[in-house]
Design a protein around this motif. Structure first.
Motif, PDB file in Angstrom:
ATOM      1  N   UNK A 133      -9.091  -5.138 -10.466  1.00  0.00           N
ATOM      2  CA  UNK A 133      -8.977  -5.083  -9.010  1.00  0.00           C
ATOM      3  C   UNK A 133     -10.299  -5.216  -8.275  1.00  0.00           C
ATOM      4  N   UNK A 134     -11.363  -4.751  -8.903  1.00  0.00           N
ATOM      5  CA  UNK A 134     -12.642  -4.680  -8.173  1.00  0.00           C
ATOM      6  C   UNK A 134     -13.759  -5.306  -8.991  1.00  0.00           C
ATOM      7  N   UNK A 135     -14.757  -5.799  -8.276  1.00  0.00           N
ATOM      8  CA  UNK A 135     -15.961  -6.253  -8.950  1.00  0.00           C
ATOM      9  C   UNK A 135     -16.908  -5.049  -8.996  1.00  0.00           C
ATOM     10  N   UNK A 136     -16.944  -4.375 -10.136  1.00  0.00           N
ATOM     11  CA  UNK A 136     -17.664  -3.105 -10.186  1.00  0.00           C
ATOM     12  C   UNK A 136     -19.096  -3.225 -10.711  1.00  0.00           C
ATOM     13  N   UNK A 137     -19.416  -4.329 -11.370  1.00  0.00           N
ATOM     14  CA  UNK A 137     -20.746  -4.422 -11.981  1.00  0.00           C
ATOM     15  C   UNK A 137     -21.809  -4.818 -10.954  1.00  0.00           C
TER      16      UNK A 137
ATOM     17  N   UNK B 226     -14.628   3.723  -9.227  1.00  0.00           N
ATOM     18  CA  UNK B 226     -14.463   2.721 -10.290  1.00  0.00           C
ATOM     19  C   UNK B 226     -15.797   2.473 -10.997  1.00  0.00           C
ATOM     20  N   UNK B 227     -16.880   2.368 -10.207  1.00  0.00           N
ATOM     21  CA  UNK B 227     -18.215   2.156 -10.791  1.00  0.00           C
ATOM     22  C   UNK B 227     -18.621   3.349 -11.655  1.00  0.00           C
ATOM     23  N   UNK B 228     -18.298   4.533 -11.164  1.00  0.00           N
ATOM     24  CA  UNK B 228     -18.632   5.749 -11.922  1.00  0.00           C
ATOM     25  C   UNK B 228     -17.937   5.740 -13.274  1.00  0.00           C
ATOM     26  N   UNK B 229     -16.681   5.332 -13.258  1.00  0.00           N
ATOM     27  CA  UNK B 229     -15.920   5.265 -14.509  1.00  0.00           C
ATOM     28  C   UNK B 229     -16.597   4.312 -15.494  1.00  0.00           C
TER      29      UNK B 229
END
Lengths: 126, 134
Positions: A61-65, B60-63
């Motif tokens: 769902x998200x671009x987390x990097x 989400x980033x934390x995960x």
């Protein structure tokens, strides 16, 4: 059966991201009479299982990097190994106390943030 | 160009803060077996407060950050004989399904009431642990 139900509920909380990381330790120590250190080690494996499955959904769902995130990961790893080694030869009461304090602080911060969000939402409606 | 946060922290200062808090998060996660995510999520929320990063994205980033941390800590605990792998064999499927259900629900429900309930539960559990340790 009880283990499975509790695990499912805690994993849902982990996936929701509302601070479920410590619940499995609490379940193991307070309800199952596990020692603190083995509860922490088992919780890490539990978190990996539930967290990785949740991660797939988030990544889709998200671009987390980001560069910050990669730097955070690289920095935390040696510190984590050090912390885990220290835990092995420390009196279990110290991590128990530390975890308790951490939960109280995070609970208070999370509660305050949520109350603020409620107030903000109410003000926007009025 | 470097993104400036609402708190005015950018450039090398931002990286120093990230480095210090990440080291702290790692030590906590290794020592207590959890908790590193709390430091990271608030750090991300603080640093990205002007960059439009949503709370859900910070979670989400934390995960993503906590999983490698937990893996390293898990290897150390396992090496020291401090993991009950038999129990995990029993709860593997519910833990996997629960993680997926929770992540899907994250984008669909208003978590405010849930957070309030769990904050109270977390504080109660924390006090119980402190009492037990003293």
């Amino acid at each position: 059966m009880m283990d499975a139900i509790v695990s499912f509920i805690i994993a849902v909380i982990v996936g929701l991201g509302i601070g479920g990381g410590g619940f499995f330790v609490i379940y193991l120590t307070l309800c199952m009479n596990y020692g603190q250190i083995i509860a922490q080690g088992t919780n890490l494996l539990f978190f990996l299982v539930s967290g990785i499955s949740a991660l797939f959904i988030h990544i889709r769902r998200k671009s987390v990097f980001s560069p910050e995130l990669l730097f955070i990961i690289a920095t935390t790893l040696p510190a984590t190994a050090l912390g885990a080694h220290i835990a092995d030869f420390t009196d279990p009461k110290i991590p128990t106390f530390f975890l308790g304090a951490l939960l109280v602080i995070s609970g208070i911060i999370s509660g305050i943030r949520t109350v603020k969000a409620f107030i903000k939402e109410k003000n926007e409606k009025n | 160009m470097e993104n400036k946060t609402a708190k005015g922290i950018y450039g090398w200062k931002k990286w120093v803060i990230i480095a210090i808090l990440s080291l702290l998060a790692g030590c906590i996660n290794g020592f207590v077996g959890t908790g590193g995510g709390i430091v990271i999520v608030y750090m991300l929320l603080f640093l990205d407060s002007g960059g439009g990063d949503s709370t859900k994205n910070a979670f989400a980033k934390t995960l993503v950050a906590v999983i490698p941390m937990s893996f390293v800590a898990f290897l150390v605990y396992l090496n020291n004989g401090n993991v009950d792998t038999e129990l995990m064999g029993r709860v593997f499927i519910p833990a996997t399904l629960g993680g997926i259900v929770g992540a899907c629900l994250m984008y669909k429900i208003d978590k405010k009431w849930l957070t309030m309930i769990f904050s109270s539960l977390v504080i109660y559990s924390g006090v119980t642990l402190i009492t037990r340790a003293l």
